[in-house]
Design an enzyme around this catalytic site. Structure first.
Site, short mmCIF file in Angstrom:
data_model
loop_
_atom_site.label_atom_id
_atom_site.label_comp_id
_atom_site.label_asym_id
_atom_site.label_seq_id
_atom_site.Cartn_x
_atom_site.Cartn_y
_atom_site.Cartn_z
N ASN A 10 23.91 -23.55 30.89
CA ASN A 10 24.15 -24.63 31.65
C ASN A 10 25.33 -24.45 32.64
OD1 ASN A 10 24.64 -27.07 32.69
ND2 ASN A 10 25.54 -28.19 30.84
N TRP A 11 24.78 -24.18 34.02
CA TRP A 11 25.70 -23.87 34.90
C TRP A 11 26.72 -25.06 35.45
CZ3 TRP A 11 22.77 -19.78 38.50
CH2 TRP A 11 22.19 -18.83 37.86
N LYS A 12 26.37 -26.09 35.31
CA LYS A 12 27.19 -27.19 35.47
C LYS A 12 27.41 -27.33 37.17
CE LYS A 12 28.84 -27.60 30.90
NZ LYS A 12 30.06 -28.11 30.08
N HIS A 96 23.10 -34.73 28.51
CA HIS A 96 24.13 -33.98 28.21
C HIS A 96 25.32 -34.71 28.07
CE1 HIS A 96 27.51 -31.13 28.83
NE2 HIS A 96 26.68 -30.36 28.50
N GLU A 98 28.23 -34.99 29.27
CA GLU A 98 28.98 -35.22 30.68
C GLU A 98 28.11 -36.24 31.39
OE1 GLU A 98 29.32 -31.05 31.91
OE2 GLU A 98 30.64 -30.95 30.12
N GLU A 168 25.54 -30.79 20.57
CA GLU A 168 26.81 -30.31 21.24
C GLU A 168 27.83 -31.28 20.88
OE1 GLU A 168 25.97 -27.94 24.73
OE2 GLU A 168 25.61 -29.95 25.54
N GLY A 174 33.84 -27.14 26.47
CA GLY A 174 34.51 -26.85 27.46
C GLY A 174 35.95 -26.75 26.96
N SER A 214 31.55 -24.18 23.57
CA SER A 214 32.45 -23.07 23.55
C SER A 214 31.84 -21.71 22.67
CB SER A 214 33.86 -23.39 23.08
OG SER A 214 34.27 -24.49 23.83
N GLY A 235 27.90 -23.06 28.32
CA GLY A 235 28.36 -23.65 29.48
C GLY A 235 29.27 -22.50 30.27
N GLY A 236 30.32 -22.52 29.87
CA GLY A 236 31.47 -21.40 30.60
C GLY A 236 30.94 -19.93 30.39
P1 PGA Z 1 30.69 -24.93 26.92
O1 PGA Z 1 29.73 -25.87 27.52
O2 PGA Z 1 30.18 -23.91 26.43
O3 PGA Z 1 31.45 -24.43 28.27
O4 PGA Z 1 31.65 -25.46 26.10
C1 PGA Z 1 28.60 -26.40 26.89
C2 PGA Z 1 27.52 -27.26 27.40
O5 PGA Z 1 28.53 -28.23 27.97
O6 PGA Z 1 26.51 -27.22 27.37
#
Ligand code: PGA
Length: 251
Positions: A10-12, A96, A98, A168, A174, A214, A235-236
């Site tokens: 997930n590149w956000k 998600h 967010e 998640e 994050g 993470s 994500g990251g």
């Molecule tokens: P993260 O994000 O790996 O940076 O914790 C995961 C996500 O939000 O899908």
């Protein structure tokens, strides 16, 4: 037959035009010899076309990070599932954390988005997970149960069996604070048990439940070794081909 591992990035809100293409090119090279898992990436709306053109014929799926519930119309700033599909997407993230916490998606909105995804021919990845406050007050199972009950409401059995669930925990996203493999497994087993209780048996057996929060090359192996963890939503660590590949190699 066992469930095939799925590693999704997930590149956000990262990687502008050109940068996204460069990352897709690196991923294409890095994952060329990784055939032990399925791979997917969700770039921003603006770069879906270039990323899907770059990843054509690689088997790496491209998806959206969100969608609107309608196909088209007066919804300024929104993008529909039909548009995502036309741009080369095969899946879309729904709910998600967010989107829930920053943009106000409720469980009902998320359910409408899951239905919209199916209507437009996209595979939904239903994202669920508790906040730290909910965990600390002993509400993990009730939160997960509510997110599943409302999120999956009104779907046909075969639709449920074909989607992906991403667990998640919000406190792990994050933050660098990963759930321990045991903590994650406990919730994954609860999710699978809930599916077992509410749908015909093949649904729980077949459905893939990803862990997110993470995930990095250093912790992926232990997480993916858990019996009910069928992959990762990253994500990251998905923003660099090298770390995404490191996670792929943990499969
Ligand atoms: P993260 O994000 O790996 O940076 O914790 C995961 C996500 O939000 O899908």
């Amino acid at each position: 037959m066992g469930r095939r591992t799925l590693i999704a990035g997930n590149w956000k809100m990262n990687k502008a035009t050109g940068e996204a293409d460069a990352l897709a090119r690196e991923l294409k090279a890095a994952l060329a010899d990784c055939n032990q898992a399925d791979f997917a990436v969700a770039p921003t709306f603006l770069t879906i076309s270039e990323v899907s053109a770059r990843l054509k014929h690689t088997g790496i799926q491209v998806g959206g990070q969100d969608l609107h519930t309608h196909s088209s119309g007066a919804f300024t700033g929104a993008v529909s599932g039909e548009m995502l599909r036309a741009a080369g997407c095969s899946f879309v993230l729904c709910g998600h954390s967010e989107r829930r916490s920053v943009f106000g998606d409720t469980d009902e909105t998320v359910n409408a988005k899951v239905h919209a995804a199916f209507r437009s021919g996209l595979q939904p990845y239903l994202c669920i997970g508790e906040t730290l406050e909910q965990r600390e007050s002993g509400q993990v199972q009730s939160v997960i149960e509510r997110q599943l009950t409302i999120g999956l409401a009104g779907l046909a059995t075969d639709q449920v069996a074909s989607l992906v669930i991403a667990y998640e925990p919000v406190w792990a996203i994050g933050t660098g604070r990963t759930a321990t493999p045991e903590t994650a497994q406990e919730v994954h087993a609860f999710i699978r048990g809930w599916l077992q209780d509410n749908f015909p048996g093949f649904v729980a057996t077949q459905i893939r439940i990803l862990y997110g929060g993470s995930v990095k090359p250093g912790n992926a192996k232990e997480l993916l070794a858990q019996p009910d963890i069928d992959g990762a939503l990253v994500g990251g660590a998905s923003l660099k081909a090298e770390s995404f590949k490191g996670i792929a190699q943990a499969v």
